[in-house]
Design a protein around this motif. Structure first.
Motif, mmCIF file in Angstrom:
data_model
loop_
_atom_site.group_PDB
_atom_site.id
_atom_site.type_symbol
_atom_site.label_atom_id
_atom_site.label_comp_id
_atom_site.label_asym_id
_atom_site.label_seq_id
_atom_site.Cartn_x
_atom_site.Cartn_y
_atom_site.Cartn_z
ATOM 1 N N PRO A 20 -9.101 93.096 -40.253
ATOM 2 C CA PRO A 20 -8.829 91.589 -40.216
ATOM 3 C C PRO A 20 -9.486 90.842 -39.180
ATOM 4 O O PRO A 20 -9.528 91.237 -37.888
ATOM 5 N N GLY A 21 -10.123 89.600 -39.527
ATOM 6 C CA GLY A 21 -10.645 88.759 -38.556
ATOM 7 C C GLY A 21 -12.022 89.378 -38.030
ATOM 8 O O GLY A 21 -12.731 88.593 -37.121
ATOM 9 N N ALA A 22 -12.562 90.347 -38.482
ATOM 10 C CA ALA A 22 -13.982 91.035 -37.894
ATOM 11 C C ALA A 22 -15.039 89.978 -38.482
ATOM 12 O O ALA A 22 -15.012 89.639 -39.664
ATOM 13 N N ALA A 23 -16.041 89.835 -38.024
ATOM 14 C CA ALA A 23 -17.231 88.809 -38.282
ATOM 15 C C ALA A 23 -17.680 89.366 -39.552
ATOM 16 O O ALA A 23 -18.122 88.359 -40.617
ATOM 17 N N GLY A 24 -17.726 90.662 -39.823
ATOM 18 C CA GLY A 24 -18.364 90.852 -41.308
ATOM 19 C C GLY A 24 -17.408 90.979 -42.339
ATOM 20 O O GLY A 24 -17.779 91.646 -43.675
ATOM 21 N N GLY A 25 -16.118 91.098 -42.164
ATOM 22 C CA GLY A 25 -15.175 91.300 -43.383
ATOM 23 C C GLY A 25 -13.781 91.156 -42.895
ATOM 24 O O GLY A 25 -13.641 90.322 -42.061
ATOM 25 N N SER B 150 -9.861 90.439 -44.387
ATOM 26 C CA SER B 150 -9.120 89.421 -45.123
ATOM 27 C C SER B 150 -8.956 88.159 -44.323
ATOM 28 O O SER B 150 -8.456 87.027 -44.786
ATOM 29 N N ALA B 151 -8.889 88.098 -42.879
ATOM 30 C CA ALA B 151 -8.593 87.063 -42.160
ATOM 31 C C ALA B 151 -9.928 86.235 -41.761
ATOM 32 O O ALA B 151 -10.601 86.338 -40.727
ATOM 33 N N LYS B 152 -10.353 85.322 -42.695
ATOM 34 C CA LYS B 152 -11.575 84.522 -42.294
ATOM 35 C C LYS B 152 -11.310 83.524 -41.449
ATOM 36 O O LYS B 152 -10.460 82.598 -41.745
ATOM 37 N N PRO B 153 -12.145 83.192 -40.273
ATOM 38 C CA PRO B 153 -11.850 81.849 -39.626
ATOM 39 C C PRO B 153 -11.886 80.690 -40.366
ATOM 40 O O PRO B 153 -12.956 80.635 -41.121
ATOM 41 N N LYS B 154 -11.219 79.656 -40.229
ATOM 42 C CA LYS B 154 -11.456 78.277 -40.773
ATOM 43 C C LYS B 154 -12.540 77.531 -40.134
ATOM 44 O O LYS B 154 -12.379 77.553 -39.111
#
Length: 196
Positions: free
Chosen positions: A183-188, A190-194
């Protein structure tokens, strides 16, 4: 006014002292065990570099890593211990099903940890500390976990496979997760930065 956290800090200090004492005793026991082991090897004429090492009691066991030529003997020792403990502690089928406990990997792992812990607690004649008491605490919690977590319908006297998807048999599933990244990784993930 007294510090309300004072008793907590006193208890933590006491626990830390006990853990330090246990660590020191463990180091002394390991040292004396190494000396005894070397003396036994010398007396029996065995070479220190020999591959014919016997497993030390209390050594953790990972069944998938046990060598094929050692597995039968080790499994026999373990099985005898499980049966003896089941009789000693008068386990019911709700706690450990007589018909199929060995068919549940999680149950075998839990019992193996209890077995090696028992060997460690009771196999050291030089340690008269809290090992046996602590083992009994672990035993009670382990048996409770076995009955609650892994066995399901098997408590009725026969083995019944759980209805579940086996995770480790689908390489595409593993690949999908690895490619997604955490989660939160650049390429994948579920936690995408807003966007701001």
């Amino acid at each position: 006014m007294p510090d309300p956290l004072g008793p907590l800090f006193d208890a933590l200090e006491s626990i830390n002292g006990e853990l330090t004492g246990f660590a020191a005793r463990l180091a002394r026991l390991e040292d004396s065990g190494a000396v005894r082991g070397a003396a036994k090897q010398g007396a029996s004429g065995e070479d220190g570099g020999s591959d014919s090492k016997k497993r030390a009691p209390g050594t953790p066991v990972a069944w998938h890593k046990v060598k094929e030529d050692e597995r039968e003997e080790l499994w026999g020792e373990f099985t005898a211990w499980v049966i003896r403990m089941a009789d000693t502690y008068e386990l019911t089928t709700e706690q450990l099903p007589h018909a199929c406990w060995w068919e549940h990997g999680g149950v075998v792992a839990e019992l193996t940890a209890l077995w090696t812990g028992w060997e460690s607690a009771y196999g050291n004649e030089e340690d008269a500390a809290a090992g046996p008491y602590l083992w009994h605490d672990g035993w009670a919690r382990g048996i409770e976990r076995i009955g609650r977590s892994w066995l399901g319908e098997c408590t009725n006297g026969y083995h019944q496979q759980k209805s579940r998807t086996v995770w480790g048999t689908d390489p595409a599933y593993r690949k999908k997760i690895i490619e997604a990244g955490p989660p939160g990784a650049a390429g994948g993930g579920s936690a995408k930065p807003k966007a701001a």
